[in-house]
Design a protein around this motif. Structure first.
Motif, PDB file in Angstrom:
ATOM      1  N   LEU A 111       3.847  20.844   3.348  1.00 34.90           N
ATOM      2  CA  LEU A 111       4.352  20.160   4.533  1.00 34.90           C
ATOM      3  C   LEU A 111       5.157  18.916   4.198  1.00 34.90           C
ATOM      4  CD1 LEU A 111       1.367  20.434   7.052  1.00 34.90           C
ATOM      5  CD2 LEU A 111       3.071  22.139   6.369  1.00 34.90           C
TER       6      LEU A 111
ATOM      7  N   PRO B 185       2.936  26.081   5.425  1.00 42.29           N
ATOM      8  CA  PRO B 185       2.761  26.549   6.806  1.00 42.29           C
ATOM      9  C   PRO B 185       1.925  27.823   6.927  1.00 42.29           C
ATOM     10  CG  PRO B 185       5.007  25.805   6.479  1.00 42.29           C
ATOM     11  CD  PRO B 185       4.351  25.773   5.127  1.00 42.29           C
ATOM     12  N   SER B 186       2.053  28.736   5.941  1.00 37.47           N
ATOM     13  CA  SER B 186       1.287  29.986   6.004  1.00 37.47           C
ATOM     14  C   SER B 186      -0.212  29.762   5.843  1.00 37.47           C
ATOM     15  CB  SER B 186       1.783  30.967   4.938  1.00 37.47           C
ATOM     16  OG  SER B 186       1.582  30.441   3.638  1.00 37.47           O
TER      17      SER B 186
ATOM     18  N   LEU C 239      -1.836  27.300   7.333  1.00 38.11           N
ATOM     19  CA  LEU C 239      -2.317  26.563   8.495  1.00 38.11           C
ATOM     20  C   LEU C 239      -2.810  27.498   9.587  1.00 38.11           C
ATOM     21  CD1 LEU C 239       0.584  23.949   8.840  1.00 38.11           C
ATOM     22  CD2 LEU C 239      -1.594  23.650   7.637  1.00 38.11           C
TER      23      LEU C 239
ATOM     24  N   ASP D  32      -2.962  28.502  13.684  1.00 40.16           N
ATOM     25  CA  ASP D  32      -1.893  28.527  14.689  1.00 40.16           C
ATOM     26  C   ASP D  32      -1.692  27.144  15.316  1.00 40.16           C
ATOM     27  OD1 ASP D  32      -1.468  31.186  14.217  1.00 40.16           O
ATOM     28  OD2 ASP D  32      -2.620  31.890  15.952  1.00 40.16           O
TER      29      ASP D  32
ATOM     30  N   GLN E 176      -2.484  24.188  13.995  1.00 37.72           N
ATOM     31  CA  GLN E 176      -1.917  23.269  12.998  1.00 37.72           C
ATOM     32  C   GLN E 176      -0.437  23.540  12.778  1.00 37.72           C
ATOM     33  OE1 GLN E 176      -4.595  24.274   9.835  1.00 37.72           O
ATOM     34  NE2 GLN E 176      -6.020  22.601  10.292  1.00 37.72           N
ATOM     35  N   ARG E 177      -0.072  24.812  12.772  1.00 33.98           N
ATOM     36  CA  ARG E 177       1.347  25.156  12.595  1.00 33.98           C
ATOM     37  C   ARG E 177       2.180  24.655  13.772  1.00 33.98           C
ATOM     38  NH1 ARG E 177       0.744  30.185  12.268  1.00 33.98           N
ATOM     39  NH2 ARG E 177       0.056  30.128  10.110  1.00 33.98           N
ATOM     40  N   TYR E 178       1.632  24.755  14.959  1.00 31.35           N
ATOM     41  CA  TYR E 178       2.341  24.242  16.135  1.00 31.35           C
ATOM     42  C   TYR E 178       2.570  22.738  16.013  1.00 31.35           C
ATOM     43  CZ  TYR E 178       3.462  23.195  20.986  1.00 31.35           C
ATOM     44  OH  TYR E 178       4.092  22.747  22.120  1.00 31.35           O
TER      45      TYR E 178
END
Length: 255
Positions: free
Chosen positions: A98, A128-129, A131, A133, A135-137
């Protein structure tokens, strides 16, 4: 460059009839009596409100009330006026960690990640992969802010987040808008974040076609803009009778 202040005027409607006719579309039209409709579901006509850099505009309402359509219309008007508009849905992520995905100084990136609820070191070093959903948002939100857009568009804002965390993110976003001058167009069905977000413009869409516009100075306007709807569908009349490959050829109301 976009003007410091701008009045948006939103007019949004959807046609019931399909753009391309087909045998199956004709069956649906026949079963639900679409041929008897005027052919258009109106969400808003000349819905006006003012925005300026750093404004937070929140659209709320039940599913099918038209809030996402209004958001898209507002984003299109801002783009047409010269604003740089970034939608979270359009951002793509590669598999770097990140802190490497955020441009600018490391300290600025760390502060931005913390503001978006990703302040733990172990999260900043993930890709990102790796994380969840939610956390990715949150990272997509941080990435959009880092790209210095004039406006950021987020549909289903905080929908994937724990509700306590959603309120924290809403409060942080309001401060981010004030500090950076970036405006936000947000859509959510969740009313629990309204107070924490403290939007400059809050547009409530209702299934009966009424739209309320509340501004940060306490001004409240109600407007009967659209056609009543139920879960996004037109009112259902009695179904009709015969269909053909070319569409409805006879309208016979059922008993």
């Amino acid at each position: 460059m976009p003007s410091p202040a701008q009045t948006l005027s939103l007019s949004v409607s959807h046609h019931f009839r399909p753009r391309v006719n087909s045998t199956r579309a004709s069956v649906v039209m026949d079963q639900f009596g679409i041929d008897f409709e005027q052919g258009e579901h109106i969400i808003a006509r000349d819905l006006q409100f003012s925005v300026q850099p750093g404004s937070v505009v929140l659209f709320t309402g039940e599913s099918g009330s038209g809030k996402s359509s209004l958001l898209r219309s507002a984003a299109e008007q801002l783009k047409a006026a010269g604003a740089r508009v970034i939608s979270l849905a359009d951002l793509t992520l590669d598999d770097r960690c990140l802190v490497d995905l955020l441009p600018g100084a490391v300290a600025d990136g760390l502060a931005l990640l913390a503001a978006c609820g990703l302040g733990e070191a172990q999260l900043m070093l993930r890709t990102p992969s790796e994380l969840s959903d939610g956390q990715r948002y949150r990272f997509l939100l941080a990435l959009a802010v880092s790209q210095q857009a004039d406006w950021i568009v987020a549909d289903e804002f905080t929908a994937t987040l724990d509700r306590r965390l959603a309120r924290v993110i809403a409060s942080n976003l309001s401060r981010l808008a004030n500090r950076t001058g970036i405006g936000f167009l947000l859509v959510t069905t969740h009313e629990d974040i309204v107070d924490d977000l403290a939007a400059d413009v809050h547009i409530r869409c209702r299934l009966d076609g009424e739209i309320e516009v509340t501004t940060s100075d306490g001004d409240l306007k109600k407007k009967r803009c659209g056609s009543p709807t139920s879960s996004g569908s037109p009112p259902r009349p009695s179904p009709t009778g015969r269909t053909s490959l070319g569409g409805i050829i006879a309208a016979t109301a059922s008993g």
